[in-house]
Design an enzyme around this catalytic site. Structure first.
Site, PDB file in Angstrom:
ATOM      1  N   HIS A 229       0.771  -1.253   0.000  1.00  0.00           N
ATOM      2  CA  HIS A 229       0.000   0.000   0.000  1.00  0.00           C
ATOM      3  C   HIS A 229       0.802   1.303   0.000  1.00  0.00           C
ATOM      4  CE1 HIS A 229       0.848   0.224   4.293  1.00  0.00           C
ATOM      5  NE2 HIS A 229       0.282   1.404   4.339  1.00  0.00           N
ATOM      6  N   LYS A 233       6.207   5.485  -1.183  1.00  0.00           N
ATOM      7  CA  LYS A 233       7.031   6.269  -0.248  1.00  0.00           C
ATOM      8  C   LYS A 233       8.514   6.166  -0.562  1.00  0.00           C
ATOM      9  CE  LYS A 233       4.003   6.746   3.728  1.00  0.00           C
ATOM     10  NZ  LYS A 233       3.621   6.193   5.021  1.00  0.00           N
ATOM     11  N   HIS A 258       2.614  10.313  -2.013  1.00  0.00           N
ATOM     12  CA  HIS A 258       3.033   8.900  -2.009  1.00  0.00           C
ATOM     13  C   HIS A 258       1.931   8.002  -2.568  1.00  0.00           C
ATOM     14  CE1 HIS A 258       0.837   8.433   1.886  1.00  0.00           C
ATOM     15  NE2 HIS A 258       0.809   7.150   1.568  1.00  0.00           N
ATOM     16  N   HIS A 283      -6.518   4.225   1.018  1.00  0.00           N
ATOM     17  CA  HIS A 283      -6.322   3.996   2.456  1.00  0.00           C
ATOM     18  C   HIS A 283      -6.232   5.284   3.267  1.00  0.00           C
ATOM     19  CE1 HIS A 283      -2.055   4.159   1.110  1.00  0.00           C
ATOM     20  NE2 HIS A 283      -1.807   4.615   2.310  1.00  0.00           N
ATOM     21  N   HIS A 284      -6.179   6.454   2.613  1.00  0.00           N
ATOM     22  CA  HIS A 284      -6.173   7.716   3.379  1.00  0.00           C
ATOM     23  C   HIS A 284      -7.474   8.500   3.237  1.00  0.00           C
ATOM     24  CE1 HIS A 284      -2.088   7.508   4.833  1.00  0.00           C
ATOM     25  NE2 HIS A 284      -1.655   7.216   3.615  1.00  0.00           N
ATOM     26  N   ASP A 312      -4.319   0.784   8.576  1.00  0.00           N
ATOM     27  CA  ASP A 312      -3.233   1.758   8.386  1.00  0.00           C
ATOM     28  C   ASP A 312      -3.124   2.723   9.570  1.00  0.00           C
ATOM     29  OD1 ASP A 312      -1.146   2.886   6.660  1.00  0.00           O
ATOM     30  OD2 ASP A 312      -2.453   4.635   6.596  1.00  0.00           O
TER      31      ASP A 312
HETATM   32 FE   LIG Z   1       0.513   3.368   5.447  1.00  0.00          FE
HETATM   33 FE   LIG Z   2      -0.136   5.760   2.947  1.00  0.00          FE
END
Ligand SMILES: [Fe+2]
Ligand SMILES: [Fe+2]
Length: 363
Positions: A229, A233, A258, A283-284, A312
């Protein structure tokens, strides 16, 4: 905090290396010559010593010889730093007990990668006490993420088959009840992205297994999504990734990027299942629309994305970072009682997994 001794007669070189190490959260001390280095190394055990070869007075070889004779850092890893990498010098340094070599001027990313490898060596040695299946999970995840990060930086497709293999091994230790040993074993490892990705993969896998409706193949795909995921980064500058507290607007934008970096590389990789893309992309996102990258709201956020956000956030809160200790699980779950951000019915399910895993009561 991990500590490094920098030995170099050049003031500029010492401050450059110290600044570089600081980005990784390592503390450093420095010595301008061999004599001072020997004194410091005798008094304190450093996790790594970076030793310049060409110095006036005692050179790097003589200094290394004396450090190895006695003192607190007698057995510390020593990496030689030099302007010339002739075969003779390499052989001499290795014979004296140096672990590696770095040639000046060096690329800071590759340099830090090497430094982190030696600093984590002690933690990784401890893994040998674990069961073979647990050791296999740790080493295969480390190798797979290493390869994946390299792919992201070079803009090549990800080694997706390796992620599937990694996920298969993770699922096996979960099924055998051996997962806690693996989670404990990475507590002191300081490669943030490795630890974070592995833990998200594990918790997402356990979460999927708890909820009915996913078969083994589904869970394997979603576990892979968990480990993948945040691969984007790899492109996030370390000074942003490891920055404590608040970001400048420009830094926050870069931090959020990212997600796009991950999506970009996934699009380039053939055979990526849609749920893996979903985990990376969403996921954010937060239920009240304050998340990123798209600011999705309520029903626009799928169950899978909600579950990924929970895994997460839990992992991020309990992760130990260079600028903070990890929160205890109870505190992290309490902080996740935020209906604007996370699906509370799913948080309750997730809390039950944590409660069972650590034998703790969650209010
Ligand atoms: Fe993460
Ligand atoms: Fe992330």
């Amino acid at each position: 905090m991990k500590s490094v001794l920098i030995v170099d007669d050049s003031d500029d070189a010492r401050s450059l290396v110290a600044a570089c190490l600081k980005k990784m959260g390592y503390e450093s001390e420095s010595a301008p010559d061999g004599t001072q280095a020997i004194e410091l190394a005798a008094r304190k055990k450093y996790d790594l010593i970076l030793l310049d070869i060409e110095m006036p007075g005692l050179d790097g070889f003589q200094t290394l010889e004396r450090i190895r004779e006695a003192g607190a850092s007698q057995n510390s890893n020593v990496m030689m730093v030099t302007a010339h990498s002739d075969k003779e010098s390499v052989a001499k340094a290795i014979a004296l007990g140096a672990c590696d070599f770095v040639v000046k001027p060096f690329d800071s990313g590759q340099f830090l990668h090497k430094v982190s490898r030696y600093i984590n060596q002690e933690v990784e040695q401890e893994w040998k006490k674990l069961k073979p299946e647990q050791q296999a999970v740790l080493s295969i995840t480390l190798t797979t993420l290493d390869k994946a990060f390299k792919s992201v930086l070079e803009n090549h497709p990800l080694p997706y088959e390796d992620f599937r293999e990694t996920s298969e091994k993770i699922m096996t230790i979960i099924e055998k009840g051996d997962v806690k040993g693996v989670l404990d074993a990475v507590k002191e490892h300081d490669s943030y992205t490795f630890v974070h990705s592995l833990r998200v993969g594990i918790f997402l896998s356990m979460f999927m297994e708890r909820l009915a409706g996913f078969n083994r193949e589904d869970i394997m795909t979603l576990t892979s999504g968990g480990i993948i995921h945040d691969v984007g980064k790899a492109k996030t500058p370390l000074k942003i990734l490891n920055k404590p507290g608040s970001f400048e607007p420009e830094e926050w934008r870069e931090m959020k990027n990212h997600v796009d970096y991950t999506v970009e590389i996934l699009k380039k990789t053939p055979g990526i299942p849609a749920p893996v893309m979903e985990i990376a992309w969403c996921h954010h996102e937060k239920l009240d629309g304050s998340g990123y990258p798209r600011g999705l709201k309520g029903d626009e956020i799928s169950v899978l994305a909600r579950m990924s956000a929970i895994a997460d956030v839990y992992v991020a809160l309990t992760d130990k970072r260079v600028y903070k200790p990890g929160f205890p699980p109870e505190k992290a779950l309490e902080m996740m009682r935020n209906p604007g951000h996370l699906d509370q019915a799913l948080v309750t399910e997730f809390a039950a997994i944590i409660s069972e895993l650590y034998g703790i009561t969650i209010p």
